[in-house]
Design a protein around this motif. Structure first.
Motif, PDB file in Angstrom:
ATOM      1  N   ASP A   1      -5.087  64.917  40.061  1.00  0.00           N
ATOM      2  CA  ASP A   1      -4.678  64.433  38.744  1.00  0.00           C
ATOM      3  C   ASP A   1      -4.155  63.007  38.825  1.00  0.00           C
ATOM      4  OD1 ASP A   1      -3.895  64.992  35.821  1.00  0.00           O
ATOM      5  OD2 ASP A   1      -1.972  64.407  36.720  1.00  0.00           O
ATOM      6  N   GLN A   2      -3.400  62.711  39.878  1.00  0.00           N
ATOM      7  CA  GLN A   2      -2.876  61.354  40.058  1.00  0.00           C
ATOM      8  C   GLN A   2      -4.008  60.359  40.330  1.00  0.00           C
ATOM      9  OE1 GLN A   2       0.146  60.009  39.754  1.00  0.00           O
ATOM     10  NE2 GLN A   2       1.167  61.917  39.194  1.00  0.00           N
ATOM     11  N   PHE A   3      -4.978  60.744  41.154  1.00  0.00           N
ATOM     12  CA  PHE A   3      -6.116  59.868  41.418  1.00  0.00           C
ATOM     13  C   PHE A   3      -6.862  59.539  40.119  1.00  0.00           C
ATOM     14  CE2 PHE A   3      -6.830  61.389  46.075  1.00  0.00           C
ATOM     15  CZ  PHE A   3      -5.860  60.491  46.508  1.00  0.00           C
ATOM     16  N   LYS A   4      -7.074  60.556  39.310  1.00  0.00           N
ATOM     17  CA  LYS A   4      -7.924  60.412  38.125  1.00  0.00           C
ATOM     18  C   LYS A   4      -7.195  59.753  36.961  1.00  0.00           C
ATOM     19  CE  LYS A   4      -8.939  64.244  36.079  1.00  0.00           C
ATOM     20  NZ  LYS A   4      -9.541  65.568  35.792  1.00  0.00           N
ATOM     21  N   ASN A   5      -5.975  60.183  36.687  1.00  0.00           N
ATOM     22  CA  ASN A   5      -5.295  59.767  35.460  1.00  0.00           C
ATOM     23  C   ASN A   5      -4.303  58.624  35.650  1.00  0.00           C
ATOM     24  OD1 ASN A   5      -6.595  61.757  33.846  1.00  0.00           O
ATOM     25  ND2 ASN A   5      -5.204  63.296  34.690  1.00  0.00           N
ATOM     26  N   ARG A   6      -3.787  58.451  36.860  1.00  0.00           N
ATOM     27  CA  ARG A   6      -2.828  57.356  37.100  1.00  0.00           C
ATOM     28  C   ARG A   6      -3.455  56.206  37.874  1.00  0.00           C
ATOM     29  NH1 ARG A   6       2.625  58.503  36.533  1.00  0.00           N
ATOM     30  NH2 ARG A   6       2.856  56.295  37.014  1.00  0.00           N
ATOM     31  N   ALA A   7      -4.177  56.537  38.951  1.00  0.00           N
ATOM     32  CA  ALA A   7      -4.809  55.479  39.746  1.00  0.00           C
ATOM     33  C   ALA A   7      -6.136  55.032  39.141  1.00  0.00           C
ATOM     34  CB  ALA A   7      -5.034  55.965  41.177  1.00  0.00           C
ATOM     35  N   GLN A   8      -6.627  55.809  38.137  1.00  0.00           N
ATOM     36  CA  GLN A   8      -7.883  55.467  37.464  1.00  0.00           C
ATOM     37  C   GLN A   8      -9.057  55.368  38.438  1.00  0.00           C
ATOM     38  OE1 GLN A   8      -8.130  55.074  33.874  1.00  0.00           O
ATOM     39  NE2 GLN A   8      -6.154  56.094  34.198  1.00  0.00           N
ATOM     40  N   ARG A   9      -9.094  56.300  39.398  1.00  0.00           N
ATOM     41  CA  ARG A   9     -10.203  56.362  40.345  1.00  0.00           C
ATOM     42  C   ARG A   9     -11.126  57.512  39.963  1.00  0.00           C
ATOM     43  NH1 ARG A   9     -11.077  51.970  42.322  1.00  0.00           N
ATOM     44  NH2 ARG A   9     -12.312  52.956  43.999  1.00  0.00           N
ATOM     45  N   LYS A  10     -12.387  57.361  40.246  1.00  0.00           N
ATOM     46  CA  LYS A  10     -13.334  58.451  39.994  1.00  0.00           C
ATOM     47  C   LYS A  10     -12.965  59.636  40.877  1.00  0.00           C
ATOM     48  CE  LYS A  10     -18.156  59.863  40.487  1.00  0.00           C
ATOM     49  NZ  LYS A  10     -18.128  60.722  39.296  1.00  0.00           N
ATOM     50  N   SER A  11     -12.886  60.802  40.264  1.00  0.00           N
ATOM     51  CA  SER A  11     -12.551  62.018  41.007  1.00  0.00           C
ATOM     52  C   SER A  11     -13.761  62.941  41.079  1.00  0.00           C
ATOM     53  CB  SER A  11     -11.396  62.764  40.331  1.00  0.00           C
ATOM     54  OG  SER A  11     -11.215  64.037  40.922  1.00  0.00           O
TER      55      SER A  11
ATOM     56  N   ASP B   1      -5.312  45.683  50.657  1.00  0.00           N
ATOM     57  CA  ASP B   1      -3.922  46.128  50.626  1.00  0.00           C
ATOM     58  C   ASP B   1      -3.600  46.753  49.274  1.00  0.00           C
ATOM     59  OD1 ASP B   1      -1.121  46.015  51.919  1.00  0.00           O
ATOM     60  OD2 ASP B   1      -0.802  45.066  49.957  1.00  0.00           O
ATOM     61  N   TYR B   2      -4.162  46.186  48.201  1.00  0.00           N
ATOM     62  CA  TYR B   2      -3.936  46.715  46.860  1.00  0.00           C
ATOM     63  C   TYR B   2      -4.487  48.134  46.730  1.00  0.00           C
ATOM     64  CZ  TYR B   2      -4.701  47.432  41.859  1.00  0.00           C
ATOM     65  OH  TYR B   2      -4.730  47.955  40.597  1.00  0.00           O
ATOM     66  N   GLY B   3      -5.719  48.335  47.146  1.00  0.00           N
ATOM     67  CA  GLY B   3      -6.354  49.641  47.032  1.00  0.00           C
ATOM     68  C   GLY B   3      -5.646  50.700  47.864  1.00  0.00           C
ATOM     69  N   GLN B   4      -5.251  50.327  49.063  1.00  0.00           N
ATOM     70  CA  GLN B   4      -4.537  51.269  49.926  1.00  0.00           C
ATOM     71  C   GLN B   4      -3.188  51.652  49.312  1.00  0.00           C
ATOM     72  OE1 GLN B   4      -4.437  49.204  53.661  1.00  0.00           O
ATOM     73  NE2 GLN B   4      -6.643  49.500  54.054  1.00  0.00           N
ATOM     74  N   SER B   5      -2.515  50.686  48.702  1.00  0.00           N
ATOM     75  CA  SER B   5      -1.236  50.971  48.043  1.00  0.00           C
ATOM     76  C   SER B   5      -1.417  51.902  46.848  1.00  0.00           C
ATOM     77  CB  SER B   5      -0.573  49.673  47.592  1.00  0.00           C
ATOM     78  OG  SER B   5      -0.295  48.841  48.702  1.00  0.00           O
ATOM     79  N   ILE B   6      -2.501  51.683  46.078  1.00  0.00           N
ATOM     80  CA  ILE B   6      -2.774  52.520  44.912  1.00  0.00           C
ATOM     81  C   ILE B   6      -2.978  53.976  45.341  1.00  0.00           C
ATOM     82  CG2 ILE B   6      -4.500  53.053  43.141  1.00  0.00           C
ATOM     83  CD1 ILE B   6      -2.675  50.852  42.293  1.00  0.00           C
TER      84      ILE B   6
END
Length: 430
Positions: free
Chosen positions: A345-355, A393-398
């Motif tokens: 849920d965090q990946f999809k709705n907060r980090a805005q990454r494709k799940s 670094d940005y992506g890893q932090s996200i």
């Protein structure tokens, strides 16, 4: 009702009271069965007829409510007999032998805990089932290879029965603010804290993991993200201890990873990985928990992640292995599934990454861990766009912060539930 005597030709009337006797007997038998106390009067041990082990039998006058079995060490088998009304008066235990050293019983609030100590050098895999008579419990000790037994026993944590023997009088008279610091309430409250997490950066050392776009190695991304996740936990959850399976470019075998987490007595195991595929356009994060794979895609990921383990041993996880694990650790699997969905849920709705969703698969690294455990595939490093994101670094932090938020939210929910369940006032509610 008329009974005809065929020899004499005479008819006789049976009095009403005799007609009611069968129903009376049935009622009395049912009444006695309900209130009869289950008695465990003997524990015996006999050799199997095929010469391939032994059978330990619990002789019971009636079946217990339920039972569990675990084998936390090659020479220790533990059982729980769930039934508050078990009577062990006059219990007869087996004599010490070369194979079976001792059987000990511990009276618990909800039944009995049992320790079965085996002789040194005796290697058996154990399972338990009801006898055909429906009341006796049989423990099957089947001869097995030493390595197989040692590996099998790593998935269990030994139960300390002394911590579960309850002095109910202390709970009944002491209010929360005046309860003695050594009573059962405080001991249990300390044990049930969510205060340790093992973070496993997948692969490492001679095992680079997947090789992605422009030669990027999975092991480098997983280590960087793992350290960021640990740093977030240390900063924002100072009461939670972080343990890493590696902090540099080193390798720890898959079979040892779960054992490492078990020795650490962690409350959660998080294994971090990156995905790969022959089609460079495939992308998205996935979160796994242990179980039978439900799709061909899950099966392919499982085969790839378990491939290193196949180089270490000829043993592969079977459906039987996974079913046994599910029976022994149903609570862990349920928690793992819950945390997996919170991370997704965090990946999809907060980090805005494709799940790509939450999935089940028979990962060796999760199988070895006797605790809630998830395996996270951050994305496909064979996809150029995801490779650039996951190496930045940005992506890893996200991605690390998304996992942290899920863990934080779960801990808050867990702590609130335990605070309610372990207060003396709620413990005594009927």
């Amino acid at each position: 009702m008329t009974y005809r005597n065929h020899n004499s030709g005479l008819n006789m009337r049976i009095p009403h009271i005799y007609r009611a006797l069968p129903l009376l007997f049935i009622f009395l038998f049912s009444f006695a069965s309900v209130f009869a106390q289950t008695q465990l009067y003997r524990v015996s041990n006999t050799a199997r007829s095929d010469g391939m082990g032994y059978v330990v039998r619990y002789h019971l006058t009636a079946p217990v409510d339920s039972f569990d079995i675990l084998q936390p060490a090659p020479d220790l088998i533990q059982m729980v007999l769930y039934d508050e009304e078990i009577d062990t008066t006059g219990l007869e235990l087996p004599e010490e032998s070369e194979k079976l050293k001792e059987v000990r019983l511990y009276k618990l609030k909800y039944g009995y805990g049992v320790d079965i100590y085996l002789g040194n050098g005796a290697y058996y895999k154990s399972n338990a089932y009801l006898d055909q008579n429906g009341s006796d419990i049989l423990v099957n000790l089947e001869v097995a290879d030493q390595r197989e037994v040692e590996r099998y026993s790593q998935q269990f944590l030994a139960r300390n029965w002394y911590e579960e023997i309850v002095d109910e009088s202390a709970l009944e008279v002491a209010p929360p603010d005046t309860a003695p610091k050594n009573d059962f309430y405080y001991d249990v409250k300390d044990k049930l804290r969510f205060d340790k997490i093992v973070i496993d950066p997948g692969h490492g050392g001679w095992d680079p993991g997947s090789i992605g776009y422009k030669g990027v190695k999975e092991k480098e991304i997983t280590l960087a993200v793992a350290k960021k996740l640990g740093a977030y936990i240390n900063e924002h959850l100072p009461d939670v201890e972080v343990v890493y399976t590696r902090t540099d470019d080193s390798y720890l075998g898959l079979a040892e990873l779960g054992h490492f987490a078990n020795l650490a007595e962690a409350d959660l195991y998080v294994s971090i990985h990156c995905n790969s595929y022959r089609n460079q356009y495939v992308r998205g994060a996935e979160v796994y928990f242990l179980g039978l794979h439900k799709s061909d895609a899950s099966f392919e990921v499982m085969k790839r992640e378990n491939s290193v383990f196949k180089n270490e041993t000829d043993k592969e996880l079977t459906e039987e292995d996974l079913l046994v694990y599910e029976l022994a650790h149903s609570g862990y699997i349920a928690t793992s599934e819950k945390i997996a969905y919170m991370i997704e849920d965090q990946f999809k709705n907060r980090a805005q990454r494709k799940s790509r969703g939450v999935k089940q698969a028979g990962f060796q690294v999760l199988f070895e861990a006797s605790m809630p455990a998830v395996l996270v595939e951050l994305g496909f490093i064979t996809n150029p766009a995801e490779q650039r994101f996951l190496t930045s670094d940005y992506g890893q932090s996200i991605m690390a912060s998304a996992m942290f938020r899920a863990i934080r939210d779960y801990k808050v929910e867990y702590d609130q539930k335990q605070a309610y369940n372990t207060t003396p006032s709620s413990s005594n509610q009927k």
